[in-house]
Scaffold this active site. Sequence first.
Site, PDB file in Angstrom:
ATOM      1  N   LEU A 272       3.959   6.384 -14.344  1.00  0.00           N
ATOM      2  CA  LEU A 272       3.023   6.604 -15.552  1.00  0.00           C
ATOM      3  C   LEU A 272       2.176   7.687 -15.062  1.00  0.00           C
ATOM      4  O   LEU A 272       1.845   7.988 -14.170  1.00  0.00           O
ATOM      5  CB  LEU A 272       1.800   5.324 -15.473  1.00  0.00           C
ATOM      6  CG  LEU A 272       2.263   4.083 -16.398  1.00  0.00           C
ATOM      7  CD1 LEU A 272       2.082   4.449 -17.875  1.00  0.00           C
ATOM      8  CD2 LEU A 272       3.589   3.457 -16.232  1.00  0.00           C
TER       9      LEU A 272
ATOM     10  N   TYR B 152     -11.512  14.585 -15.109  1.00  0.00           N
ATOM     11  CA  TYR B 152     -10.328  14.062 -14.328  1.00  0.00           C
ATOM     12  C   TYR B 152      -9.961  14.872 -13.047  1.00  0.00           C
ATOM     13  O   TYR B 152      -9.099  15.746 -12.833  1.00  0.00           O
ATOM     14  CB  TYR B 152      -9.058  13.842 -15.168  1.00  0.00           C
ATOM     15  CG  TYR B 152      -8.141  12.878 -14.646  1.00  0.00           C
ATOM     16  CD1 TYR B 152      -8.033  11.790 -14.968  1.00  0.00           C
ATOM     17  CD2 TYR B 152      -6.718  13.650 -14.178  1.00  0.00           C
ATOM     18  CE1 TYR B 152      -6.981  11.032 -14.639  1.00  0.00           C
ATOM     19  CE2 TYR B 152      -5.762  12.949 -13.951  1.00  0.00           C
ATOM     20  CZ  TYR B 152      -5.976  11.287 -14.175  1.00  0.00           C
ATOM     21  OH  TYR B 152      -4.652  10.624 -13.778  1.00  0.00           O
TER      22      TYR B 152
ATOM     23  N   TYR C 148      -0.580  11.231 -16.865  1.00  0.00           N
ATOM     24  CA  TYR C 148      -1.494  11.452 -17.742  1.00  0.00           C
ATOM     25  C   TYR C 148      -1.519  13.034 -18.047  1.00  0.00           C
ATOM     26  O   TYR C 148      -1.189  13.733 -17.166  1.00  0.00           O
ATOM     27  CB  TYR C 148      -2.827  11.119 -17.124  1.00  0.00           C
ATOM     28  CG  TYR C 148      -3.930  11.235 -18.124  1.00  0.00           C
ATOM     29  CD1 TYR C 148      -3.965  10.877 -19.457  1.00  0.00           C
ATOM     30  CD2 TYR C 148      -4.924  11.884 -17.700  1.00  0.00           C
ATOM     31  CE1 TYR C 148      -4.847  11.233 -20.347  1.00  0.00           C
ATOM     32  CE2 TYR C 148      -6.153  12.151 -18.648  1.00  0.00           C
ATOM     33  CZ  TYR C 148      -6.203  11.664 -19.923  1.00  0.00           C
ATOM     34  OH  TYR C 148      -7.186  11.810 -20.914  1.00  0.00           O
TER      35      TYR C 148
ATOM     36  N   ALA D  29      -8.764   0.848 -13.015  1.00  0.00           N
ATOM     37  CA  ALA D  29      -8.738   2.110 -12.410  1.00  0.00           C
ATOM     38  C   ALA D  29      -9.510   3.091 -13.426  1.00  0.00           C
ATOM     39  O   ALA D  29     -10.191   3.777 -12.924  1.00  0.00           O
ATOM     40  CB  ALA D  29      -7.285   2.411 -12.265  1.00  0.00           C
TER      41      ALA D  29
ATOM     42  N   ASP E 297       1.002  -1.212   0.087  1.00  0.00           N
ATOM     43  CA  ASP E 297       0.165   0.067  -0.075  1.00  0.00           C
ATOM     44  C   ASP E 297       0.764   1.275   0.094  1.00  0.00           C
ATOM     45  O   ASP E 297       1.384   1.585   0.978  1.00  0.00           O
ATOM     46  CB  ASP E 297      -1.162   0.027   1.117  1.00  0.00           C
ATOM     47  CG  ASP E 297      -1.899   1.237   0.812  1.00  0.00           C
ATOM     48  OD1 ASP E 297      -1.488   2.049   0.617  1.00  0.00           O
ATOM     49  OD2 ASP E 297      -3.157   0.798   1.344  1.00  0.00           O
TER      50      ASP E 297
ATOM     51  N   LEU F  57      -6.755   4.551 -21.389  1.00  0.00           N
ATOM     52  CA  LEU F  57      -6.967   2.783 -21.749  1.00  0.00           C
ATOM     53  C   LEU F  57      -7.932   2.394 -20.744  1.00  0.00           C
ATOM     54  O   LEU F  57      -7.828   2.781 -19.780  1.00  0.00           O
ATOM     55  CB  LEU F  57      -5.715   2.335 -21.169  1.00  0.00           C
ATOM     56  CG  LEU F  57      -5.572   0.736 -21.321  1.00  0.00           C
ATOM     57  CD1 LEU F  57      -5.383   0.081 -22.559  1.00  0.00           C
ATOM     58  CD2 LEU F  57      -4.520   0.269 -20.567  1.00  0.00           C
TER      59      LEU F  57
ATOM     60  N   LEU G 161       0.708   3.000 -10.488  1.00  0.00           N
ATOM     61  CA  LEU G 161      -0.485   3.194  -9.598  1.00  0.00           C
ATOM     62  C   LEU G 161      -0.938   4.475  -9.365  1.00  0.00           C
ATOM     63  O   LEU G 161      -0.098   5.544  -9.297  1.00  0.00           O
ATOM     64  CB  LEU G 161      -0.057   2.415  -8.223  1.00  0.00           C
ATOM     65  CG  LEU G 161       0.956   3.193  -7.356  1.00  0.00           C
ATOM     66  CD1 LEU G 161       0.361   4.084  -6.350  1.00  0.00           C
ATOM     67  CD2 LEU G 161       1.847   2.029  -6.476  1.00  0.00           C
TER      68      LEU G 161
HETATM   69  N1  LIG Z   1      -5.892   4.024 -17.855  1.00  0.00           N
HETATM   70  C1  LIG Z   1      -5.517   5.157 -18.190  1.00  0.00           C
HETATM   71  O1  LIG Z   1      -6.328   5.732 -19.036  1.00  0.00           O
HETATM   72  C2  LIG Z   1      -4.140   5.920 -18.033  1.00  0.00           C
HETATM   73  C3  LIG Z   1      -3.904   6.924 -18.897  1.00  0.00           C
HETATM   74  C4  LIG Z   1      -2.386   7.593 -18.450  1.00  0.00           C
HETATM   75  C5  LIG Z   1      -1.949   7.290 -17.177  1.00  0.00           C
HETATM   76  N2  LIG Z   1      -2.531   6.268 -16.463  1.00  0.00           N
HETATM   77  C6  LIG Z   1      -1.724   5.764 -15.148  1.00  0.00           C
HETATM   78  O2  LIG Z   1      -1.210   4.499 -15.298  1.00  0.00           O
HETATM   79  C7  LIG Z   1      -0.921   3.791 -14.024  1.00  0.00           C
HETATM   80  C8  LIG Z   1      -1.499   2.540 -13.910  1.00  0.00           C
HETATM   81  O3  LIG Z   1      -2.903   2.854 -13.903  1.00  0.00           O
HETATM   82  P1  LIG Z   1      -4.189   1.709 -14.923  1.00  0.00           P
HETATM   83  O4  LIG Z   1      -4.950   2.736 -15.797  1.00  0.00           O
HETATM   84  O5  LIG Z   1      -3.108   0.842 -15.824  1.00  0.00           O
HETATM   85  O6  LIG Z   1      -4.940   1.065 -13.972  1.00  0.00           O
HETATM   86  P2  LIG Z   1      -4.592  -0.363 -13.010  1.00  0.00           P
HETATM   87  O7  LIG Z   1      -5.983  -0.513 -12.591  1.00  0.00           O
HETATM   88  O8  LIG Z   1      -4.010  -1.474 -13.935  1.00  0.00           O
HETATM   89  O9  LIG Z   1      -3.404   0.052 -12.150  1.00  0.00           O
HETATM   90  C9  LIG Z   1      -3.583   1.015 -10.924  1.00  0.00           C
HETATM   91  C10 LIG Z   1      -3.288   0.146  -9.757  1.00  0.00           C
HETATM   92  O10 LIG Z   1      -3.048   1.096  -8.528  1.00  0.00           O
HETATM   93  C11 LIG Z   1      -3.331   0.277  -7.477  1.00  0.00           C
HETATM   94  N3  LIG Z   1      -3.503   1.077  -6.248  1.00  0.00           N
HETATM   95  C12 LIG Z   1      -4.401   1.786  -6.178  1.00  0.00           C
HETATM   96  N4  LIG Z   1      -4.109   2.328  -4.826  1.00  0.00           N
HETATM   97  C13 LIG Z   1      -2.844   1.956  -4.346  1.00  0.00           C
HETATM   98  C14 LIG Z   1      -2.105   2.071  -3.133  1.00  0.00           C
HETATM   99  N5  LIG Z   1      -2.617   2.856  -2.237  1.00  0.00           N
HETATM  100  N6  LIG Z   1      -1.099   1.295  -3.049  1.00  0.00           N
HETATM  101  C15 LIG Z   1      -0.638   0.646  -3.905  1.00  0.00           C
HETATM  102  N7  LIG Z   1      -1.304   0.421  -5.322  1.00  0.00           N
HETATM  103  C16 LIG Z   1      -2.648   0.934  -5.540  1.00  0.00           C
HETATM  104  C17 LIG Z   1      -4.455  -0.570  -7.905  1.00  0.00           C
HETATM  105  O11 LIG Z   1      -4.681  -1.748  -7.029  1.00  0.00           O
HETATM  106  C18 LIG Z   1      -4.145  -0.906  -9.416  1.00  0.00           C
HETATM  107  O12 LIG Z   1      -3.450  -1.954  -9.226  1.00  0.00           O
HETATM  108  C19 LIG Z   1      -1.747   4.903 -13.052  1.00  0.00           C
HETATM  109  O13 LIG Z   1      -0.376   5.708 -12.616  1.00  0.00           O
HETATM  110  C20 LIG Z   1      -2.592   5.790 -14.170  1.00  0.00           C
HETATM  111  O14 LIG Z   1      -2.908   6.825 -13.650  1.00  0.00           O
HETATM  112  C21 LIG Z   1      -3.626   5.670 -16.823  1.00  0.00           C
END
Ligand SMILES: NC(=O)c1ccc[n+]([C@@H]2O[C@H](COP(=O)([O-])OP(=O)(O)OC[C@H]3O[C@@H](n4cnc5c(N)ncnc54)[C@H](O)[C@@H]3O)[C@@H](O)[C@H]2O)c1
Length: 303
Positions: free
Chosen positions: A178, A190, A180, A232, A79, A228, A129
């Site tokens: 990662l 957002y 955005y 999340a 966490d 994507l 995350l």
């Molecule tokens: N999906 C999109 O459109 C997008 C676009 C740009 C950037 N991102 C970024 O990509 C990264 C991964 O996200 P994703 O979209 O692939 O979704 P995802 O759900 O695969 O990953 C997010 C992860 O964060 C974990 N998480 C949440 N709170 C947490 C905590 N306190 N401690 C540890 N883990 C925690 C969740 O369990 C999850 O596994 C993030 O930083 C997100 O902001 C996502």
Amino acid sequence: MLPIDLRGKRAFIAGVADDAGFGFAIAKAFAEAGATVCVGTWPPALGIFEKLLERGKLGESMRLADGSSMAFEKIYPLDAAFDTMAEAPEEVRENKRYKERGDFSIAGLTAALEADFGAPCLDVVVHSLANGPEVKLPLLATSRGGYLTAVSVSAYSNVSLIRHLIPLMRPGGSFQSLTYMASERAIPGYGGGMSSAKAALESDTRTLAMEVGRQHGFRINTISAGPLASRAASAIGKIDRMIDYCRKNSPIDRDLSAMDVGHVAAFLASPLAAAITATTMYVDNGYHSMGMGIETPVLDATD
Ligand SMILES: NC(=O)c1ccc[n+]([C@@H]2O[C@H](COP(=O)([O-])OP(=O)(O)OC[C@H]3O[C@@H](n4cnc5c(N)ncnc54)[C@H](O)[C@@H]3O)[C@@H](O)[C@H]2O)c1
């Protein structure tokens, strides 16, 4: 042939709990390039993730190009809201999803990695995350607590992760996260301080790259990914419309896949990217460059 060869390297990826997100795709790309991969999973999602893996439900997603199956070397509870267990409130420590997991803090993760593999033992660390409890609220309506939690979990956690894991890094090591583009452009929907968190993450990437580069020689970059439909992002809502809008209005008319990001992450982790640090790398079919939509917008400022 100029290969991306990560054989003999160990990666740690924070934020993998299923096969739909960027973290999983990055793990797969690293494995394809020959790296061993450990992941950190948020305790509330860890039980389901373990069951999916045990029951072979991710079988197809785990298959590598050579027909073998990707295997995570180890899955750690993490966490990222907590640097040490002393910071975790009792209600969290006593929660049934956390209780049996041992030390799920960033310090606990560091100690567990060192106990398992010795120091140094890591070559690449990926922060994948984010969490903003009020992400569905406009920034204007976001509470102080919601805002600070978004920044703590989604941005400060990267500072802490890097600080803790530096002593475990081998020469040539690198860090990635990662981000955005809501960090630098206003994106409807957002909210909750998440745009602020991403702005902090990108700024920290530059400052940490300088500090850590000069002191230790490690590189630090962040990948700004297009939308994507990860778990999340789906929880935020509107993700399908965002994907559709970006596809219609990007220089390249194609769907963004998680693997597009995985491949760039593998390149950034490799010696081929030895001169790349402090960078926000866009992997978004070029959408970030647009000043006006190509087709009629489907989102407006009140969405
Ligand atoms: N999906 C999109 O459109 C997008 C676009 C740009 C950037 N991102 C970024 O990509 C990264 C991964 O996200 P994703 O979209 O692939 O979704 P995802 O759900 O695969 O990953 C997010 C992860 O964060 C974990 N998480 C949440 N709170 C947490 C905590 N306190 N401690 C540890 N883990 C925690 C969740 O369990 C999850 O596994 C993030 O930083 C997100 O902001 C996502």
